[in-house]
Scaffold this motif. Sequence first.
Motif, PDB file in Angstrom:
ATOM      1  N   GLY A   1       0.902  -1.403   0.011  1.00  0.00           N
ATOM      2  CA  GLY A   1      -0.021   0.072   0.047  1.00  0.00           C
ATOM      3  C   GLY A   1       0.741   1.307  -0.023  1.00  0.00           C
ATOM      4  O   GLY A   1       0.437   2.248  -0.817  1.00  0.00           O
ATOM      5  N   SER A   2       1.862   1.252   0.794  1.00  0.00           N
ATOM      6  CA  SER A   2       2.751   2.343   1.004  1.00  0.00           C
ATOM      7  C   SER A   2       3.393   2.685  -0.404  1.00  0.00           C
ATOM      8  O   SER A   2       3.865   3.934  -0.465  1.00  0.00           O
ATOM      9  N   LEU A   3       3.670   1.784  -1.240  1.00  0.00           N
ATOM     10  CA  LEU A   3       4.492   1.692  -2.434  1.00  0.00           C
ATOM     11  C   LEU A   3       3.774   1.602  -3.707  1.00  0.00           C
ATOM     12  O   LEU A   3       4.320   1.560  -4.802  1.00  0.00           O
ATOM     13  N   ALA A   4       2.361   1.353  -3.596  1.00  0.00           N
ATOM     14  CA  ALA A   4       1.510   1.038  -4.722  1.00  0.00           C
ATOM     15  C   ALA A   4       2.221   0.008  -5.686  1.00  0.00           C
ATOM     16  O   ALA A   4       2.167   0.167  -6.799  1.00  0.00           O
ATOM     17  N   MET A   5       2.445  -1.196  -4.999  1.00  0.00           N
ATOM     18  CA  MET A   5       3.069  -2.075  -5.698  1.00  0.00           C
ATOM     19  C   MET A   5       2.205  -3.516  -5.420  1.00  0.00           C
ATOM     20  O   MET A   5       1.690  -3.604  -4.519  1.00  0.00           O
ATOM     21  N   ALA A   6       2.278  -4.190  -6.752  1.00  0.00           N
ATOM     22  CA  ALA A   6       1.456  -5.463  -6.708  1.00  0.00           C
ATOM     23  C   ALA A   6       2.053  -6.301  -5.603  1.00  0.00           C
ATOM     24  O   ALA A   6       3.544  -6.312  -5.415  1.00  0.00           O
ATOM     25  N   ARG A   7       1.298  -7.377  -4.886  1.00  0.00           N
ATOM     26  CA  ARG A   7       1.730  -8.033  -3.834  1.00  0.00           C
ATOM     27  C   ARG A   7       2.900  -9.224  -4.436  1.00  0.00           C
ATOM     28  O   ARG A   7       3.696  -9.367  -3.826  1.00  0.00           O
ATOM     29  N   GLN A   8       2.632  -9.693  -5.491  1.00  0.00           N
ATOM     30  CA  GLN A   8       3.521 -10.658  -6.102  1.00  0.00           C
ATOM     31  C   GLN A   8       4.909  -9.941  -6.418  1.00  0.00           C
ATOM     32  O   GLN A   8       6.032 -10.671  -5.874  1.00  0.00           O
ATOM     33  N   SER A   9       4.777  -8.542  -6.798  1.00  0.00           N
ATOM     34  CA  SER A   9       6.309  -7.998  -7.192  1.00  0.00           C
ATOM     35  C   SER A   9       7.077  -7.680  -5.945  1.00  0.00           C
ATOM     36  O   SER A   9       8.189  -7.909  -5.610  1.00  0.00           O
ATOM     37  N   ALA A  10       6.238  -7.253  -4.600  1.00  0.00           N
ATOM     38  CA  ALA A  10       6.650  -6.974  -3.465  1.00  0.00           C
ATOM     39  C   ALA A  10       7.325  -8.250  -2.666  1.00  0.00           C
ATOM     40  O   ALA A  10       8.604  -8.210  -2.049  1.00  0.00           O
ATOM     41  N   SER A  11       6.543  -9.157  -2.942  1.00  0.00           N
ATOM     42  CA  SER A  11       7.088 -10.663  -2.386  1.00  0.00           C
ATOM     43  C   SER A  11       8.248 -10.983  -2.969  1.00  0.00           C
ATOM     44  O   SER A  11       9.173 -11.474  -1.987  1.00  0.00           O
ATOM     45  N   GLN A  12       8.366 -10.590  -4.165  1.00  0.00           N
ATOM     46  CA  GLN A  12       9.880 -11.234  -4.798  1.00  0.00           C
ATOM     47  C   GLN A  12      10.986 -10.411  -4.215  1.00  0.00           C
ATOM     48  O   GLN A  12      11.947 -10.872  -3.878  1.00  0.00           O
ATOM     49  N   HIS A  13      10.672  -9.016  -4.246  1.00  0.00           N
ATOM     50  CA  HIS A  13      11.825  -8.232  -3.635  1.00  0.00           C
ATOM     51  C   HIS A  13      11.990  -8.435  -2.318  1.00  0.00           C
ATOM     52  O   HIS A  13      13.336  -8.381  -1.828  1.00  0.00           O
ATOM     53  N   LEU A  14      10.973  -8.873  -1.463  1.00  0.00           N
ATOM     54  CA  LEU A  14      11.209  -9.226   0.117  1.00  0.00           C
ATOM     55  C   LEU A  14      11.956 -10.472   0.059  1.00  0.00           C
ATOM     56  O   LEU A  14      12.728 -10.414   1.161  1.00  0.00           O
ATOM     57  N   GLY A  15      11.662 -11.144  -0.630  1.00  0.00           N
ATOM     58  CA  GLY A  15      12.380 -12.387  -0.658  1.00  0.00           C
ATOM     59  C   GLY A  15      13.864 -12.244  -0.923  1.00  0.00           C
ATOM     60  O   GLY A  15      14.906 -13.008  -0.325  1.00  0.00           O
ATOM     61  N   VAL A  16      14.134 -11.510  -1.918  1.00  0.00           N
ATOM     62  CA  VAL A  16      15.691 -11.135  -2.171  1.00  0.00           C
ATOM     63  C   VAL A  16      16.422 -10.392  -0.832  1.00  0.00           C
ATOM     64  O   VAL A  16      17.453 -10.836  -0.530  1.00  0.00           O
ATOM     65  N   LEU A  17      15.846  -9.466  -0.385  1.00  0.00           N
ATOM     66  CA  LEU A  17      16.200  -8.839   0.766  1.00  0.00           C
ATOM     67  C   LEU A  17      16.416  -9.897   2.052  1.00  0.00           C
ATOM     68  O   LEU A  17      17.321  -9.639   2.936  1.00  0.00           O
ATOM     69  N   GLU A  18      15.143 -10.839   2.278  1.00  0.00           N
ATOM     70  CA  GLU A  18      15.420 -11.768   3.183  1.00  0.00           C
ATOM     71  C   GLU A  18      16.645 -12.674   3.049  1.00  0.00           C
ATOM     72  O   GLU A  18      17.398 -13.179   4.173  1.00  0.00           O
ATOM     73  N   ALA A  19      16.852 -13.073   1.738  1.00  0.00           N
ATOM     74  CA  ALA A  19      18.098 -13.986   1.430  1.00  0.00           C
ATOM     75  C   ALA A  19      19.236 -13.342   1.521  1.00  0.00           C
ATOM     76  O   ALA A  19      20.320 -14.084   1.920  1.00  0.00           O
ATOM     77  N   ALA A  20      19.351 -11.849   1.758  1.00  0.00           N
ATOM     78  CA  ALA A  20      20.587 -11.366   1.875  1.00  0.00           C
ATOM     79  C   ALA A  20      20.638 -10.987   3.506  1.00  0.00           C
ATOM     80  O   ALA A  20      21.400 -10.165   3.846  1.00  0.00           O
ATOM     81  N   ASN A  21      19.656 -11.447   4.224  1.00  0.00           N
ATOM     82  CA  ASN A  21      19.610 -11.056   5.679  1.00  0.00           C
ATOM     83  C   ASN A  21      19.279  -9.548   6.188  1.00  0.00           C
ATOM     84  O   ASN A  21      19.702  -9.415   7.295  1.00  0.00           O
ATOM     85  N   LEU A  22      18.931  -8.849   5.118  1.00  0.00           N
ATOM     86  CA  LEU A  22      18.726  -7.600   5.299  1.00  0.00           C
ATOM     87  C   LEU A  22      17.139  -7.350   6.190  1.00  0.00           C
ATOM     88  O   LEU A  22      16.718  -6.393   6.559  1.00  0.00           O
ATOM     89  N   VAL A  23      16.251  -8.224   5.712  1.00  0.00           N
ATOM     90  CA  VAL A  23      15.019  -8.310   6.292  1.00  0.00           C
ATOM     91  C   VAL A  23      14.712  -9.492   6.981  1.00  0.00           C
ATOM     92  O   VAL A  23      15.170 -10.695   6.437  1.00  0.00           O
ATOM     93  N   SER A  24      14.035  -9.675   8.061  1.00  0.00           N
ATOM     94  CA  SER A  24      13.774 -10.509   8.818  1.00  0.00           C
ATOM     95  C   SER A  24      12.198 -10.596   9.155  1.00  0.00           C
ATOM     96  O   SER A  24      11.548  -9.840   8.926  1.00  0.00           O
ATOM     97  N   THR A  25      11.759 -11.992   9.161  1.00  0.00           N
ATOM     98  CA  THR A  25      10.252 -11.912   9.437  1.00  0.00           C
ATOM     99  C   THR A  25       9.748 -12.642  10.574  1.00  0.00           C
ATOM    100  O   THR A  25      10.507 -13.579  11.258  1.00  0.00           O
ATOM    101  N   VAL A  26       8.904 -12.339  11.167  1.00  0.00           N
ATOM    102  CA  VAL A  26       8.245 -12.925  12.438  1.00  0.00           C
ATOM    103  C   VAL A  26       6.808 -12.986  12.354  1.00  0.00           C
ATOM    104  O   VAL A  26       5.941 -12.186  11.958  1.00  0.00           O
ATOM    105  N   ARG A  27       6.107 -14.177  12.448  1.00  0.00           N
ATOM    106  CA  ARG A  27       4.848 -14.461  12.427  1.00  0.00           C
ATOM    107  C   ARG A  27       4.040 -14.161  13.935  1.00  0.00           C
ATOM    108  O   ARG A  27       4.522 -14.293  14.900  1.00  0.00           O
ATOM    109  N   GLN A  28       3.120 -13.357  13.615  1.00  0.00           N
ATOM    110  CA  GLN A  28       2.181 -12.946  14.719  1.00  0.00           C
ATOM    111  C   GLN A  28       0.658 -13.299  14.317  1.00  0.00           C
ATOM    112  O   GLN A  28      -0.059 -12.537  13.629  1.00  0.00           O
ATOM    113  N   GLY A  29       0.321 -14.448  14.946  1.00  0.00           N
ATOM    114  CA  GLY A  29      -1.051 -15.009  14.510  1.00  0.00           C
ATOM    115  C   GLY A  29      -0.819 -15.398  13.138  1.00  0.00           C
ATOM    116  O   GLY A  29      -0.116 -15.998  12.567  1.00  0.00           O
TER     117      GLY A  29
END
Length: 273
Positions: free
Chosen positions: A41-69
């Motif tokens: 929403g903040s970047l007006a980006m499609a979910r699939q595109s954002a998910s792919q970019h976040l996957g690259v960032l997570e693989a580089a250890n620049l982004v971490s994820t935590v599940r909450q519910g």
Amino acid sequence: MNGPMDGDLTAVFKALADPTRRQLLDRLRERNGQTLGELCGSLAMARQSASQHLGVLEAANLVSTVRQGREKLHYLNPVPLHEVQERWIDLFETPRLRVLSAVRHAAEEHPMTDRPTFVYVTYIAASAERVWEALTDADLTASYWGHRNESDWQPGSRWQHVRTDGSGIADVEGTVLEAVPGERLVLTFPGSDEQRAGTPSRATFTIEQHQEIVRLTVVHEDLPTDADREAVSAGWPAVLANLKSLLETGRVLPQAPWEFHAELREQQMSRTE
């Protein structure tokens, strides 16, 4: 991962080379702990595109994820950028450091909100039960942390970070907020003198088993000062590196890793004097 080694830096620099991924990191720096939907929403980006970019960032250890519910929250992980800074950027003179200050700010600045202010993820070749034991067994914590963590580990109980010199002095005393063996441990930390007068910070350990390895996530939130953030950003990687070494090799690191950080700080100060 305890931080990027030479081979891993390729993934870090590749991730940072894309302007869209840098935008995602900027959004997480402004407000950590966002869902995929919030970032889209903040970047007006499609979910699939954002998910792919976040996957690259997570693989580089620049982004971490935590599940909450049912939600998956994304957090900026400053560790790779911090290591780049310590290994190379701090070796340059002050004018060059000013040119590269944007990298340092991206790694160190966090908004003062009720969101987590520091997130660290490491992967350990061990069972969830063994990692839980390493976090809660007094003798094990003494071997890799330099203090004994003593408690009955029941919600509402007190826990103490006791010196190993036989004095019985507890340098930290907090409360066990949540304890699910092999899965989740939540503790309060009094922190600095300024923080002791107010609300204590909170550290959450999440243990996730995947086949023969464990993903251990530490989220330390409600840190009120820059000094507290700097202390935990140096302390947690050092402590968890020692824990990882102990569980995987049966030995702690040859030198206490937090002493390495202190030595680097002294060298930095001597260069600026």
